[in-house]
Scaffold this active site. Sequence first.
Site, PDB file in Angstrom:
ATOM      1  N   GLY A   1       0.978  -1.374  -0.110  1.00  9.30           N
ATOM      2  CA  GLY A   1      -0.032  -0.206  -0.075  1.00  9.30           C
ATOM      3  C   GLY A   1       0.848   1.056  -0.071  1.00  9.30           C
ATOM      4  O   GLY A   1       2.059   1.371  -0.152  1.00  9.30           O
ATOM      5  N   ASN A   2       0.273   2.365   0.333  1.00 13.30           N
ATOM      6  CA  ASN A   2       0.949   3.758   0.554  1.00 13.30           C
ATOM      7  C   ASN A   2       0.327   4.548   1.514  1.00 13.30           C
ATOM      8  O   ASN A   2      -0.605   3.984   2.169  1.00 13.30           O
ATOM      9  CB  ASN A   2       1.001   4.345  -0.934  1.00 13.30           C
ATOM     10  CG  ASN A   2      -0.400   4.624  -1.463  1.00 13.30           C
ATOM     11  OD1 ASN A   2      -1.141   5.416  -0.918  1.00 13.30           O
ATOM     12  ND2 ASN A   2      -0.681   4.112  -2.755  1.00 13.30           N
ATOM     13  N   TYR A   3       1.065   5.511   1.779  1.00 18.67           N
ATOM     14  CA  TYR A   3       0.303   6.694   2.801  1.00 18.67           C
ATOM     15  C   TYR A   3      -0.735   7.575   2.492  1.00 18.67           C
ATOM     16  O   TYR A   3      -0.945   8.129   3.278  1.00 18.67           O
ATOM     17  CB  TYR A   3       1.759   7.198   3.383  1.00 18.67           C
ATOM     18  CG  TYR A   3       3.039   6.684   3.916  1.00 18.67           C
ATOM     19  CD1 TYR A   3       2.726   5.760   4.958  1.00 18.67           C
ATOM     20  CD2 TYR A   3       4.130   6.593   3.296  1.00 18.67           C
ATOM     21  CE1 TYR A   3       3.864   4.973   5.636  1.00 18.67           C
ATOM     22  CE2 TYR A   3       5.039   5.665   3.625  1.00 18.67           C
ATOM     23  CZ  TYR A   3       4.906   5.015   4.970  1.00 18.67           C
ATOM     24  OH  TYR A   3       5.997   4.428   5.384  1.00 18.67           O
ATOM     25  N   SER A   4      -1.317   7.510   1.447  1.00 15.48           N
ATOM     26  CA  SER A   4      -2.347   8.273   1.150  1.00 15.48           C
ATOM     27  C   SER A   4      -3.590   8.067   2.149  1.00 15.48           C
ATOM     28  O   SER A   4      -3.898   6.811   2.581  1.00 15.48           O
ATOM     29  CB  SER A   4      -2.833   7.793  -0.303  1.00 15.48           C
ATOM     30  OG  SER A   4      -4.220   8.650  -0.521  1.00 15.48           O
TER      31      SER A   4
ATOM     32  N   ALA B   1      -4.167   7.582  -5.146  1.00 11.82           N
ATOM     33  CA  ALA B   1      -2.852   7.099  -5.301  1.00 11.82           C
ATOM     34  C   ALA B   1      -2.785   5.589  -5.618  1.00 11.82           C
ATOM     35  O   ALA B   1      -2.703   4.772  -4.791  1.00 11.82           O
ATOM     36  CB  ALA B   1      -1.954   7.279  -3.770  1.00 11.82           C
TER      37      ALA B   1
END
Length: 407
Positions: A212-215, A280
């Site tokens: 995943g990512n930090y969005s 994102a």
Amino acid sequence: MANVLKGKKFVLGITGSIAAYKACLLIRGLVKRGAEVQVVITPAGKEFITPITLSALTSKPVISDFFAQRDGTWHSHVDLGLWADAMLIAPATASTIGKMAHGIADNMLVTTYLSMKAPVFIAPAMDLDMYAHPSTQANLDTLRSYGNRIIEPATGELASHLTGKGRMEEPENIILQLETYFAGTEGDLTGKTILITAGPTYEKIDPVRFIGNYSSGKMGLSLAEECASRGANVILVSGPIQRQPRFPMYRHIHVESASDMYEAAIAAFPEADAAILTAAVADYTPAHTATEKIKRERTGEMLLPLKPTQDIAAKLGEMKRQSATRKILVGFALETTHEVENAEEKLARKNLDFIVLNSLNDAGAGFQHDTNKISLIDREGKEDFPLKPKTEVATDIVNRLAKLLQF
């Protein structure tokens, strides 16, 4: 926000739910803002709250039955439908939602709904299993397709799977959504349908792990709320975000993976006048997803083969080029190096009308922050903006979009 509810007339439908007590708070909030409220309650609703309480709060007799007395006097559902500026059904049980979706007019509330000429807002209230049942979701989708606005609980997307989903939204948030609607009915995006993608995507490695990512989805939610407040019908496609939009969406589609978001965006784009792609989305996803949790002691060092995800912006850019109607496409570029060059290349390659550039090199910009610092780039040049709250950044972006939609 100005007092946009002053003088507005609301029919408040109350059904047989334990959440019926919240109707008192709704009435008090609406009356305090200068609105008139006429209650229509189902027979089951009277088992949870007494008409005398509701009448005292509204200063109007409560309507429940078709006939007021035994002398032939009757309540006209048609007159109510013409009188109201909006109808709000809160709480709305699964039973009433099903009747509304299928036109089963066996009580005064559903008959009034079927005669309503004004917009209708529906606040579901039931337990999680009932809410999640395919028949309930199908009925809600049917009501959405009729133009009704479903007010869902503003709980975190992750937490909602455990506790909040199905619980009636809090009265103050329902009133806020009504205020936003009436503030935006004369907005510059009235009649426009805007597709917005927001938040991260999660690409599963095994049943308990993901890439995943930090969005946080804050920028996308701010854009969705800005568009809705200006009268747009917003189709929000969101990954696993931590809160729901505060304002009513025309449609809110929850997704998890890049593949899910791709399919949802492709399906929604044909009916949209514009799309803002702020999500994102993962560029890569595991080539294979394990069906069981991967044990460290069994694998030692692990190699994780990845494959590219489908490019949503590129696909929508292609669909835009082939569309018989004009569509506006807005992209986002979060960069760390060669920011402007990368954004301009993406603008051209994906057939965007303009692109929103933000850089992780700018303090207070990017993921997790409540602020952002952007540049808007199109084929004519670049316009820079200072660091601002994301709500104000959303206004700058939507101002540019609104100008394009006017031509």
